[in-house]
Design an enzyme around this catalytic site. Structure first.
Site, mmCIF file in Angstrom:
data_model
loop_
_atom_site.group_PDB
_atom_site.id
_atom_site.type_symbol
_atom_site.label_atom_id
_atom_site.label_comp_id
_atom_site.label_asym_id
_atom_site.label_seq_id
_atom_site.Cartn_x
_atom_site.Cartn_y
_atom_site.Cartn_z
ATOM 1 N N ARG A 83 0.844 -1.186 0.000
ATOM 2 C CA ARG A 83 0.000 0.000 0.000
ATOM 3 C C ARG A 83 0.881 1.238 0.000
ATOM 4 O O ARG A 83 1.944 1.253 0.632
ATOM 5 C CB ARG A 83 -0.929 0.000 1.205
ATOM 6 C CG ARG A 83 -0.230 -0.086 2.537
ATOM 7 C CD ARG A 83 -1.215 -0.240 3.677
ATOM 8 N NE ARG A 83 -2.096 0.903 3.796
ATOM 9 C CZ ARG A 83 -3.135 0.960 4.624
ATOM 10 N NH1 ARG A 83 -3.430 -0.075 5.393
ATOM 11 N NH2 ARG A 83 -3.898 2.027 4.687
ATOM 12 N N ARG A 114 9.577 7.911 4.968
ATOM 13 C CA ARG A 114 9.404 9.345 5.250
ATOM 14 C C ARG A 114 9.998 9.722 6.603
ATOM 15 O O ARG A 114 10.558 10.813 6.767
ATOM 16 C CB ARG A 114 7.923 9.707 5.177
ATOM 17 C CG ARG A 114 7.366 9.624 3.752
ATOM 18 C CD ARG A 114 5.853 9.597 3.733
ATOM 19 N NE ARG A 114 5.280 10.768 4.351
ATOM 20 C CZ ARG A 114 3.992 10.868 4.711
ATOM 21 N NH1 ARG A 114 3.169 9.850 4.537
ATOM 22 N NH2 ARG A 114 3.541 11.977 5.247
ATOM 23 N N ASP A 164 0.605 5.479 0.725
ATOM 24 C CA ASP A 164 -0.261 6.425 1.414
ATOM 25 C C ASP A 164 -0.723 7.537 0.483
ATOM 26 O O ASP A 164 -0.261 7.668 -0.654
ATOM 27 C CB ASP A 164 0.482 7.022 2.613
ATOM 28 C CG ASP A 164 0.699 6.008 3.727
ATOM 29 O OD1 ASP A 164 -0.087 5.046 3.820
ATOM 30 O OD2 ASP A 164 1.658 6.183 4.499
#
Length: 255
Positions: free
Chosen positions: A54, A201, A56
């Site tokens: 997945r 991140r 974001d």
């Protein structure tokens, strides 16, 4: 007589700006939703896809694989299949390839390696607004690359994981991590067997703290040992992040 179903992999790419990530959600538009809808229109009925992972909201993918089970005879003309599917998809989602795999092949669980890039630029550029993060101050690349060497290997990366995620382990094996210069700025490259939610991140934010001399390169060792998200840097914005490669042991030859 029922059509015989065959498992296929699709290789797709997308600009994630307009989407709330890859995965189907109840009250938001996702990349997977758009792909499933286009496949349903083309093939008839409800089509379910499983992705390699997945991404974001706002994150992009230069390469993502998905698997699906569809009648074999609907894909005999690959170029026509791709042309028809791409014509039904919005312009920010593209399907590059379709190929048959074993019926027990799994786009998520069979992936052995994934790679990401994070893009930074320093001069205001209207064409990079949603594709790279503008940083005003130039960080020290040498310091960041020194710190990045401490990421290599098999470690518990809980300190870089989003809180309250349901995973069986926070241990990952990072195989490559480094910064490089580009015409417009900097790109962080990282490759691992798996990634935790928000991991890249958070790593980039931590390395930028080091590059801006808020922390020493060796501080990353203490951060990793702490297993505490609050000890790491702030997560950088999603729009600079790209999933760039997914590797499978049985299709290495296609990369």
């Amino acid at each position: 007589m029922e059509d015989t179903l065959q498992r296929f992999f699709l290789e797709i790419a997308y600009d994630g700006t307009a989407y709330h990530g890859w995965q189907v959600q109840d009250n938001a538009v996702s990349v997977q939703q758009k792909l499933n809808e286009a496949l349903g229109k083309m093939l008839g009925g409800t089509i379910e896809t499983i992705g390699a992972g997945r991404t974001d909201t706002g994150v992009h993918a230069k390469q993502l694989f998905v698997h699906l089970d569809i009648p074999l005879d609907r894909t005999r003309n690959e170029s026509r299949f791709l042309h028809s599917l791409n014509s039904l998809l919005p312009p920010d989602i593209a399907v590059h390839r379709i190929f048959a795999v074993a019926n027990d092949a799994h786009a998520r669980f069979d992936a052995t390696e994934r790679a990401y890039e994070y893009h930074l630029h320093f001069k205001k550029d209207p064409f990079l607004v949603f594709r790279s993060w503008q940083l005003r101050e130039m960080p020290d690349i040498a310091l960041m690359n020194r710190a990045a060497t401490f990421l290599i290997g098999t470690q518990d990366f809980s300190c870089f994981s989003k809180s309250h995620t349901q995973v069986f382990t926070n241990i990952c094996t990072v195989k490559e991590a480094y910064w490089g210069e580009t015409e417009n700025g900097l790109v962080f490259h990282i490759r691992a067997n798996r990634f935790l939610r928000n991991m890249v991140r958070a790593i980039v934010g931590t390395l930028l703290d080091i590059g801006l001399k808020k922390k020493t390169p060796e501080a990353i060792l203490e951060i990793i040992s702490s297993k505490d998200r609050s000890h790491a840097g702030t997560s950088v914005p999603a729009h600079g992040l790209y999933l760039t490669k997914v590797v499978y042991p049985y299709i290495d030859n296609i990369f």
